[in-house]
Scaffold this motif. Structure first.
Motif, PDB file in Angstrom:
ATOM      1  N   ALA A   1      -4.551   4.543  -0.319  1.00 37.73           N
ATOM      2  CA  ALA A   1      -4.595   3.197  -0.893  1.00 37.73           C
ATOM      3  C   ALA A   1      -5.868   2.448  -0.527  1.00 37.73           C
TER       4      ALA A   1
ATOM      5  N   PRO B   1      -4.975   2.813  -5.199  1.00 38.68           N
ATOM      6  CA  PRO B   1      -4.065   1.703  -4.889  1.00 38.68           C
ATOM      7  C   PRO B   1      -2.783   1.751  -5.716  1.00 38.68           C
TER       8      PRO B   1
ATOM      9  N   LYS C   1       0.846  -1.193   0.000  1.00 46.56           N
ATOM     10  CA  LYS C   1       0.000   0.000   0.000  1.00 46.56           C
ATOM     11  C   LYS C   1       0.878   1.239   0.000  1.00 46.56           C
TER      12      LYS C   1
END
Length: 367
Positions: free
Chosen positions: A237, A242, A145
């Motif tokens: 994220a 993301p 992430k």
């Protein structure tokens, strides 16, 4: 990500990194494609180990790893791999960790010019370089992430993107491109948000001047917590943006011609990071007292960062497939996210996880 001389400098200059990374994205491609190639060589602040060969009898010579920032806990796994001899166990005779910073050349430049074998970077920066013709690939990702977040005070938390409606959000000039891509990716109505130009010290958030603050989840939130403030964070994220981060960037020719070397490197890194995840204070101590000595780092703050880094590294997928792996689904999400930032690139042009797959297939105990 701490530098400077005053206490405030040491606390907040970490965020200069975001400006540095954005500049690298804008300038990296132009620098990458010019200039003569350099022979592989070490950099400043190197770490050395006695000559060694791997258990398989292979000797790979010197390993040069270009870090994406100064030598703080962000590279804890590499410090552990160096200090515990994991690199030399894999056949490297010497290890040189080249620190970065605002005055350093872009990470990708050091890889293309062969100053470094591997560089720690990010998909947007490497992707921009590839789009300009740089022969580079990402072979793994430490962070599953991206660490960018919106920080808010715990008494008035921002828990989802729409919570920013009607509020003031402090965004630094160096983070404008990420902010714009995030707004586009999440479909937010920016007219309902008051974006406030700010510097890097998040004091305005604690004073109520703004309601939210653009930052890294590993940095400013922990700095404020140590000062006694209660804060909340919302990861980009987790809310429509993301992107993996802290990615391993190498030349295509290294993938083609030196697969065993790259596998040896990845094995050492995996062992180092597994040790840090098991004991976050281990890398923090090495960062504050050895590798980043003189940078004003404290083991206490670095340990908090280390714990947060582990949360970004470990996921259900990495528990199943191993550290640094990126699923095909997450790769496609990354490619889609990069388009929101104006970078149109295909997965096969940017990622090659085949070497990492071979590492875990050959030694499942590393998972």
């Amino acid at each position: 990500m701490t530098r400077g001389t005053s206490s405030d400098d040491r606390a907040f200059a970490a965020t200069d990194r975001r400006l540095f990374l954005r500049r690298g994205l804008q300038l990296g491609g132009a620098v990458l494609l010019g200039g003569p190639l350099l022979a592989a060589c070490g950099g400043s602040d190197s770490s050395s180990s006695p000559s060694s060969s791997s258990p398989g009898g292979k000797s790979f010579g010197e390993l040069t790893l270009r870090l994406s920032w100064i030598k703080n806990v962000e590279f804890a796994g590499s410090y552990i791999a160096d200090s515990k001899g994991y690199y030399t166990d894999e056949g490297f005779s010497k290890v040189t960790l080249i620190g970065g910073g605002p005055s350093a050349t872009p990470m990708e430049t050091d890889v293309v010019t062969k100053k470094a074998l591997v560089a720690i970077s990010a998909p947007d920066i490497t992707g921009a370089a590839v789009a300009k013709g740089a022969p580079l690939k990402i072979i793994g990702a430490q962070f599953q992430k991206n660490p960018f977040c919106i920080m808010s005070m715990a008494k008035n938390p921002i828990a989802k993107p729409e919570d920013m409606y009607g509020k003031k959000i402090g965004v630094q000039a160096g983070n404008e491109s990420v902010w714009a891509a995030y707004v586009k990716a999440t479909g937010l109505d920016e007219s309902k948000i008051t974006k406030v130009p700010v510097q890097f010290d998040p004091l305005p958030l604690t004073q109520g001047t703004v309601d939210g603050w653009f930052s890294f989840v590993t940095n400013e939130p922990n700095t404020l917590r140590l000062k006694g403030f209660k804060v909340s964070t919302m990861l980009l994220a987790d809310t429509g943006y993301p992107l993996v981060s802290e990615t391993y960037c190498v030349r295509q020719e290294t993938i083609d011609d030196q697969r065993d070397l790259l596998k040896a490197f990845l094995r050492a890194e995996i062992k180092g990071w597994k040790a840090n995840i098991a004991d976050p204070g281990l890398g923090a101590k090495l960062a504050a007292e050895t590798y980043g000595k003189g940078l004003g780092l404290t083991t206490e703050e670095q340990t908090l960062e280390s714990k947060d880094e582990s949360k970004l590294m470990v996921s259900a997928d990495t528990r199943k497939s191993g550290l640094f792996t990126v699923t095909p689904e997450l790769i496609e999400e990354n490619v889609k996210t990069l388009k929101y930032g104006g970078l149109d690139i295909t997965a096969d042009k940017l990622f090659d996880l085949s070497i990492l797959e071979e590492v875990y297939k050959e030694d499942p105990s590393l998972v």
